[in-house]
Design a protein around this motif. Structure first.
Motif, PDB file in Angstrom:
ATOM      1  N   LEU A 179       7.773   5.758  -8.806  1.00  0.00           N
ATOM      2  CA  LEU A 179       9.010   6.003  -9.538  1.00  0.00           C
ATOM      3  C   LEU A 179      10.042   6.756  -8.703  1.00  0.00           C
ATOM      4  CD1 LEU A 179      10.179   5.515 -12.404  1.00  0.00           C
ATOM      5  CD2 LEU A 179       9.412   7.828 -12.984  1.00  0.00           C
ATOM      6  N   TYR A 180       9.598   7.636  -7.809  1.00  0.00           N
ATOM      7  CA  TYR A 180      10.512   8.421  -6.985  1.00  0.00           C
ATOM      8  C   TYR A 180      10.353   8.147  -5.488  1.00  0.00           C
ATOM      9  CZ  TYR A 180      11.330  11.133 -11.224  1.00  0.00           C
ATOM     10  OH  TYR A 180      11.653  11.505 -12.496  1.00  0.00           O
ATOM     11  N   GLY A 181       9.117   8.031  -5.034  1.00  0.00           N
ATOM     12  CA  GLY A 181       8.895   7.808  -3.609  1.00  0.00           C
ATOM     13  C   GLY A 181       9.401   6.457  -3.141  1.00  0.00           C
ATOM     14  N   ALA A 182       9.149   5.412  -3.941  1.00  0.00           N
ATOM     15  CA  ALA A 182       9.612   4.076  -3.559  1.00  0.00           C
ATOM     16  C   ALA A 182      11.142   4.008  -3.481  1.00  0.00           C
ATOM     17  CB  ALA A 182       9.061   3.027  -4.526  1.00  0.00           C
ATOM     18  N   PRO A 183      11.889   4.531  -4.476  1.00  0.00           N
ATOM     19  CA  PRO A 183      13.353   4.536  -4.335  1.00  0.00           C
ATOM     20  C   PRO A 183      13.832   5.359  -3.141  1.00  0.00           C
ATOM     21  CG  PRO A 183      12.745   4.931  -6.604  1.00  0.00           C
ATOM     22  CD  PRO A 183      11.481   4.977  -5.817  1.00  0.00           C
ATOM     23  N   ALA A 184      13.162   6.482  -2.863  1.00  0.00           N
ATOM     24  CA  ALA A 184      13.550   7.290  -1.704  1.00  0.00           C
ATOM     25  C   ALA A 184      13.434   6.469  -0.425  1.00  0.00           C
ATOM     26  CB  ALA A 184      12.681   8.544  -1.616  1.00  0.00           C
ATOM     27  N   LEU A 185      12.360   5.697  -0.315  1.00  0.00           N
ATOM     28  CA  LEU A 185      12.192   4.828   0.848  1.00  0.00           C
ATOM     29  C   LEU A 185      13.278   3.754   0.893  1.00  0.00           C
ATOM     30  CD1 LEU A 185       8.317   4.354   0.957  1.00  0.00           C
ATOM     31  CD2 LEU A 185       9.742   5.328   2.769  1.00  0.00           C
TER      32      LEU A 185
ATOM     33  N   PRO B 265       8.049  -6.779   4.475  1.00  0.00           N
ATOM     34  CA  PRO B 265       6.970  -6.642   3.485  1.00  0.00           C
ATOM     35  C   PRO B 265       6.897  -5.246   2.864  1.00  0.00           C
ATOM     36  CG  PRO B 265       6.188  -7.816   5.424  1.00  0.00           C
ATOM     37  CD  PRO B 265       7.538  -7.285   5.772  1.00  0.00           C
ATOM     38  N   GLY B 266       7.142  -4.222   3.680  1.00  0.00           N
ATOM     39  CA  GLY B 266       7.120  -2.865   3.147  1.00  0.00           C
ATOM     40  C   GLY B 266       8.243  -2.624   2.159  1.00  0.00           C
ATOM     41  N   LEU B 267       9.428  -3.156   2.446  1.00  0.00           N
ATOM     42  CA  LEU B 267      10.554  -3.010   1.532  1.00  0.00           C
ATOM     43  C   LEU B 267      10.289  -3.725   0.217  1.00  0.00           C
ATOM     44  CD1 LEU B 267      13.491  -3.535   4.059  1.00  0.00           C
ATOM     45  CD2 LEU B 267      12.705  -1.375   3.080  1.00  0.00           C
ATOM     46  N   VAL B 268       9.725  -4.932   0.308  1.00  0.00           N
ATOM     47  CA  VAL B 268       9.413  -5.702  -0.905  1.00  0.00           C
ATOM     48  C   VAL B 268       8.371  -4.963  -1.741  1.00  0.00           C
ATOM     49  CG1 VAL B 268       8.399  -7.842  -1.764  1.00  0.00           C
ATOM     50  CG2 VAL B 268      10.049  -7.905   0.116  1.00  0.00           C
TER      51      VAL B 268
ATOM     52  N   ALA C 208      10.024  -1.994  -3.503  1.00  0.00           N
ATOM     53  CA  ALA C 208      10.829  -2.444  -4.638  1.00  0.00           C
ATOM     54  C   ALA C 208       9.945  -2.842  -5.818  1.00  0.00           C
ATOM     55  CB  ALA C 208      11.710  -3.612  -4.219  1.00  0.00           C
ATOM     56  N   ALA C 209       8.849  -3.547  -5.532  1.00  0.00           N
ATOM     57  CA  ALA C 209       7.939  -3.973  -6.598  1.00  0.00           C
ATOM     58  C   ALA C 209       7.284  -2.772  -7.274  1.00  0.00           C
ATOM     59  CB  ALA C 209       6.875  -4.914  -6.032  1.00  0.00           C
TER      60      ALA C 209
ATOM     61  N   LEU D 206       9.915  -1.103  -9.591  1.00  0.00           N
ATOM     62  CA  LEU D 206      10.172  -1.876 -10.802  1.00  0.00           C
ATOM     63  C   LEU D 206       9.004  -1.784 -11.776  1.00  0.00           C
ATOM     64  CD1 LEU D 206      11.859  -5.043  -9.257  1.00  0.00           C
ATOM     65  CD2 LEU D 206      12.954  -3.205 -10.563  1.00  0.00           C
ATOM     66  N   ALA D 207       7.778  -1.803 -11.257  1.00  0.00           N
ATOM     67  CA  ALA D 207       6.612  -1.702 -12.126  1.00  0.00           C
ATOM     68  C   ALA D 207       6.551  -0.334 -12.804  1.00  0.00           C
ATOM     69  CB  ALA D 207       5.339  -1.951 -11.317  1.00  0.00           C
ATOM     70  N   ALA D 208       6.779   0.740 -12.032  1.00  0.00           N
ATOM     71  CA  ALA D 208       6.742   2.083 -12.612  1.00  0.00           C
ATOM     72  C   ALA D 208       7.865   2.283 -13.617  1.00  0.00           C
ATOM     73  CB  ALA D 208       6.831   3.133 -11.502  1.00  0.00           C
ATOM     74  N   ALA D 209       9.066   1.809 -13.272  1.00  0.00           N
ATOM     75  CA  ALA D 209      10.200   1.936 -14.190  1.00  0.00           C
ATOM     76  C   ALA D 209       9.937   1.179 -15.486  1.00  0.00           C
ATOM     77  CB  ALA D 209      11.474   1.419 -13.517  1.00  0.00           C
TER      78      ALA D 209
END
Length: 336
Positions: A49-55, A155-158, A161-162, A165-168
């Protein structure tokens, strides 16, 4: 064939963990405070929820050559999405039965918009600075040589993002099932419009190399003068963070909060134009702000039953961690 750089993966992993800790754990407001197992389990949701958007923010900014105003604008995008669309706390008058919620909302509540100016500023600025900006600056400060290069491939960016979206989706589903107050269509539309404007602003904040002729910088990107020592910058971040966090939930507090943000932004932009400003200074500013937020945790009353010893051990650990990250970043050397 080009091989993966384990250092970049380590940096990405560090940001994936540090961002949720800065966003959710540093003040110790929840009933997981002081419980290592509960905090570790929470990362399963808070990491995406937070780490993925930060990346995603960091990788987008470094690929497009954005300056820090652009990075913070992208961070504010996710702040608006989180509070306005995902958990919809921005539009709630009684969120999750939190006892002090009405005290935060009522003094600055704007009925036609269905939101309070104080909580809106706190949520959006808080996410932009502490959930995303601070962990990005600190993680980059730990390895200046990699601070301006991408860490992830496609692949890391995808994957990031996935995960987001799943956590959100999980958080939104939980909100719709358990809460009576839901954002109206107009409120969701307004949030998405704000997101679009912030994205446009971020895209306009592209760094440009200065053009120097006869010793004079023509585009104003760099100015003469010495930058203050990182410890002084950290002290400024500490003071600004404490002032912002202790402002009252009134219209005067909102005005003062906006003034703090404006003054800090103007000062940081001006100082960053010095040729002596480095990634160490940005990390020091972030460390000061994070230490302020961790120190505020000593005054926070956790939701639920938390033993006193566990609460204050949690607070001490996060203050010490914030200071340690700042010290480590300040001692790093390398191109930035």
């Amino acid at each position: 064939m080009k091989t993966r750089d384990p250092r970049r993966l380590a940096m990405a992993a560090g940001l994936l963990v540090l961002a949720p800790m800065c966003a959710e754990y540093v003040t110790g407001y929840d009933d997981s405070t002081g419980d290592p197992l509960a905090l570790a389990a929470g990362l399963l949701i808070f990491g995406p929820l937070y780490g993925a958007p930060a990346l995603l923010i960091r990788e987008t900014a470094r690929r497009l050559g954005m300056s820090w105003p652009g990075i913070l604008a992208l961070a504010a995008v996710f702040g608006v999405l989180q509070a306005g669309v995902v958990d919809q706390s921005m539009f709630s008058e009684g969120y999750r039965d939190i006892p002090y919620w009405e005290e935060m909302v009522r003094p600055t509540y704007v009925a036609p918009l269905g939101l309070a100016a104080h909580t809106t500023l706190s949520f959006v600025a808080g996410h932009a600075v502490w959930s995303f900006g601070v962990p990005i600056a600190l993680t980059e400060g730990l390895n200046p040589r990699l601070s301006r290069t991408p860490w992830l491939r496609t692949p890391g960016l995808v994957t990031a993002a996935a995960l987001y979206l799943a956590a959100a989706a999980l958080v939104l589903r939980d909100h719709l099932r358990t809460e009576d107050e839901h954002a109206a269509a107009a409120q969701l539309g307004g949030s998405l419009a704000a997101v679009a404007l912030l994205v446009l602003f971020a895209l306009s904040r592209r760094s440009r190399d200065p053009v120097v002729r006869n010793g004079v910088v023509r585009n104003g990107a760099v100015r003469n003068g010495a930058a203050p020592r990182p410890i002084a910058v950290a002290a400024g971040g500490l003071v600004a963070g404490l002032v912002f966090d202790f402002l009252p939930s009134t219209w005067a507090g909102v005005a003062a909060g906006l003034a703090v943000i404006a003054l800090c932004g103007a000062a940081a932009v001006r100082l960053a134009r010095s040729p002596e400003w480095t990634i160490r200074h940005a990390a020091a500013l972030a460390a000061g702000a994070l230490t302020a937020r961790a120190a505020v945790g000593f005054f926070a009353v956790p939701l639920g039953e938390v033993p006193t010893v566990a609460k204050y051990a949690h607070n001490v650990a996060f203050v010490a961690g914030a200071v340690l990250l700042g010290v480590l970043a300040a001692r790093r050397r390398g191109a930035a």
